[in-house]
Design a protein around this motif. Sequence first.
Motif, PDB file in Angstrom:
ATOM      1  N   ALA A   1     -23.300   5.118 -61.127  1.00 25.01           N
ATOM      2  CA  ALA A   1     -22.677   5.056 -62.452  1.00 25.01           C
ATOM      3  C   ALA A   1     -21.391   5.881 -62.487  1.00 25.01           C
ATOM      4  CB  ALA A   1     -23.657   5.559 -63.511  1.00 25.01           C
ATOM      5  N   MET A   2     -21.406   7.047 -61.845  1.00 26.91           N
ATOM      6  CA  MET A   2     -20.208   7.885 -61.815  1.00 26.91           C
ATOM      7  C   MET A   2     -19.089   7.199 -61.036  1.00 26.91           C
ATOM      8  SD  MET A   2     -22.224  11.520 -61.448  1.00 26.91           S
ATOM      9  CE  MET A   2     -20.972  12.771 -61.692  1.00 26.91           C
ATOM     10  N   ASN A   3     -19.437   6.471 -59.988  1.00 29.08           N
ATOM     11  CA  ASN A   3     -18.434   5.716 -59.237  1.00 29.08           C
ATOM     12  C   ASN A   3     -17.815   4.610 -60.084  1.00 29.08           C
ATOM     13  OD1 ASN A   3     -18.491   7.175 -56.852  1.00 29.08           O
ATOM     14  ND2 ASN A   3     -19.963   5.817 -55.840  1.00 29.08           N
ATOM     15  N   LYS A   4     -18.620   4.006 -60.949  1.00 27.96           N
ATOM     16  CA  LYS A   4     -18.076   2.983 -61.853  1.00 27.96           C
ATOM     17  C   LYS A   4     -17.027   3.596 -62.769  1.00 27.96           C
ATOM     18  CE  LYS A   4     -22.251   0.090 -61.969  1.00 27.96           C
ATOM     19  NZ  LYS A   4     -23.310  -0.491 -62.815  1.00 27.96           N
ATOM     20  N   GLY A   5     -17.328   4.800 -63.273  1.00 23.40           N
ATOM     21  CA  GLY A   5     -16.362   5.489 -64.118  1.00 23.40           C
ATOM     22  C   GLY A   5     -15.092   5.834 -63.364  1.00 23.40           C
ATOM     23  N   LEU A   6     -15.261   6.317 -62.144  1.00 24.11           N
ATOM     24  CA  LEU A   6     -14.088   6.644 -61.310  1.00 24.11           C
ATOM     25  C   LEU A   6     -13.205   5.422 -61.081  1.00 24.11           C
ATOM     26  CD1 LEU A   6     -15.235   8.998 -58.379  1.00 24.11           C
ATOM     27  CD2 LEU A   6     -13.417   9.431 -60.037  1.00 24.11           C
ATOM     28  N   ALA A   7     -13.834   4.285 -60.841  1.00 29.80           N
ATOM     29  CA  ALA A   7     -13.079   3.059 -60.565  1.00 29.80           C
ATOM     30  C   ALA A   7     -12.264   2.607 -61.778  1.00 29.80           C
ATOM     31  CB  ALA A   7     -14.024   1.950 -60.126  1.00 29.80           C
ATOM     32  N   LEU A   8     -12.732   2.947 -62.970  1.00 30.55           N
ATOM     33  CA  LEU A   8     -12.033   2.552 -64.197  1.00 30.55           C
ATOM     34  C   LEU A   8     -10.965   3.556 -64.620  1.00 30.55           C
ATOM     35  CD1 LEU A   8     -15.114   1.395 -66.318  1.00 30.55           C
ATOM     36  CD2 LEU A   8     -13.353  -0.090 -65.342  1.00 30.55           C
ATOM     37  N   ALA A   9     -11.034   4.765 -64.088  1.00 35.37           N
ATOM     38  CA  ALA A   9     -10.168   5.855 -64.542  1.00 35.37           C
ATOM     39  C   ALA A   9      -8.706   5.607 -64.193  1.00 35.37           C
ATOM     40  CB  ALA A   9     -10.626   7.171 -63.919  1.00 35.37           C
ATOM     41  N   THR A  10      -7.825   5.969 -65.130  1.00 30.67           N
ATOM     42  CA  THR A  10      -6.381   5.872 -64.899  1.00 30.67           C
ATOM     43  C   THR A  10      -5.686   7.213 -65.117  1.00 30.67           C
ATOM     44  OG1 THR A  10      -5.881   5.250 -67.193  1.00 30.67           O
ATOM     45  CG2 THR A  10      -6.387   3.455 -65.649  1.00 30.67           C
ATOM     46  N   GLY A  11      -6.432   8.258 -65.429  1.00 27.46           N
ATOM     47  CA  GLY A  11      -5.842   9.556 -65.723  1.00 27.46           C
ATOM     48  C   GLY A  11      -5.346  10.280 -64.484  1.00 27.46           C
ATOM     49  N   ASP A  12      -4.550  11.314 -64.709  1.00 24.83           N
ATOM     50  CA  ASP A  12      -4.081  12.166 -63.619  1.00 24.83           C
ATOM     51  C   ASP A  12      -5.212  13.051 -63.097  1.00 24.83           C
ATOM     52  OD1 ASP A  12      -1.144  11.522 -63.814  1.00 24.83           O
ATOM     53  OD2 ASP A  12      -1.455  12.327 -65.826  1.00 24.83           O
ATOM     54  N   TYR A  13      -6.139  13.398 -63.998  1.00 23.81           N
ATOM     55  CA  TYR A  13      -7.271  14.262 -63.648  1.00 23.81           C
ATOM     56  C   TYR A  13      -8.574  13.627 -64.119  1.00 23.81           C
ATOM     57  CZ  TYR A  13      -3.835  17.909 -62.725  1.00 23.81           C
ATOM     58  OH  TYR A  13      -2.779  18.621 -62.210  1.00 23.81           O
ATOM     59  N   ILE A  14      -9.658  14.035 -63.447  1.00 22.27           N
ATOM     60  CA  ILE A  14     -10.997  13.531 -63.757  1.00 22.27           C
ATOM     61  C   ILE A  14     -11.882  14.695 -64.192  1.00 22.27           C
ATOM     62  CG2 ILE A  14     -13.072  12.431 -62.817  1.00 22.27           C
ATOM     63  CD1 ILE A  14     -10.768  10.517 -62.934  1.00 22.27           C
ATOM     64  N   LEU A  15     -12.650  14.469 -65.251  1.00 22.43           N
ATOM     65  CA  LEU A  15     -13.684  15.411 -65.670  1.00 22.43           C
ATOM     66  C   LEU A  15     -14.948  14.626 -65.995  1.00 22.43           C
ATOM     67  CD1 LEU A  15     -14.741  18.220 -66.627  1.00 22.43           C
ATOM     68  CD2 LEU A  15     -13.857  17.623 -68.905  1.00 22.43           C
ATOM     69  N   PHE A  16     -16.070  14.987 -65.364  1.00 19.95           N
ATOM     70  CA  PHE A  16     -17.354  14.378 -65.695  1.00 19.95           C
ATOM     71  C   PHE A  16     -18.080  15.258 -66.700  1.00 19.95           C
ATOM     72  CE2 PHE A  16     -16.560  12.143 -61.730  1.00 19.95           C
ATOM     73  CZ  PHE A  16     -17.004  10.865 -62.047  1.00 19.95           C
ATOM     74  N   MET A  17     -18.372  14.676 -67.867  1.00 15.93           N
ATOM     75  CA  MET A  17     -19.112  15.385 -68.909  1.00 15.93           C
ATOM     76  C   MET A  17     -20.258  14.481 -69.333  1.00 15.93           C
ATOM     77  SD  MET A  17     -19.182  18.285 -70.412  1.00 15.93           S
ATOM     78  CE  MET A  17     -17.634  18.784 -69.645  1.00 15.93           C
TER      79      MET A  17
END
Length: 248
Positions: A70-86
């Motif tokens: 599930a976290m990989n799915k979020g990463l694949a959709l991300a377009t930000g300069d930085y990532i934060l998992f909350m």
Amino acid sequence: MPKLTVITIVYNNVRDIERTINSVLKQTYKNIEYIIVDGKSTDGTLAVIAKYKERISRIISEPDKGIYDAMNKGLALATGDYILFMNSGDEIYDEQTVEDVFDSSPGADIYYGETEMFNDNWESLGRRRHEAPEIFNWKSFQFGMNISHQAIYVRRSITEPYDLKYKYSSDIDWIIKSAKKASNIVNVHRYVAKYLVGGMSKKKHRESLKERFEIFTKYYGLIPNVLNHIFIAGNLAIYFIKHRRTND
């Protein structure tokens, strides 16, 4: 103002999801992309998320192969300069947190801070036993995971997908990989996250410890890892002895 992608993973957590959502949406920092990845919840979680759909960048709800899938799915959709998992149940520490993080030093590859622990009744348990180190690099986990994944902001360009061969501790592997690529890591010297104890790694504690040992051996070597774990065990014993005396 760098763009931050906040990713929340949730599955059947109708009790806590709204707290997490509000901690993101109430940030004074406005350049935030918010992605929620739901594992096809059936307990009313999706109805809560739907209340905020106009303010959430992406919502997906489908079965997954576990939390790191599930976290990989979020990463694949991300377009930000930085990532934060909350993830659901946890919170960004306060409304000023993200703004303070990026104000601390421009252009870092990784920002990190301290985490406050909370029990199931959302009562504070204080700071994590492993205090965030003054200086952090990829070798800093030798004596334990001293930064939680809720308390680390990572430049997206140095991230990789989570390794799905680890079911309970892939976040450790992920942070170490990112830290090895980072040239500028900044301690923001403040609490940045509130963490609800009792996640999957706690429920599957033995399996999680086995994975951690395997990951640490991969990066630090077998013999150093064994010696480090002897040191960790000694510190843990001292901690519990002191803690018991305080309670007495």
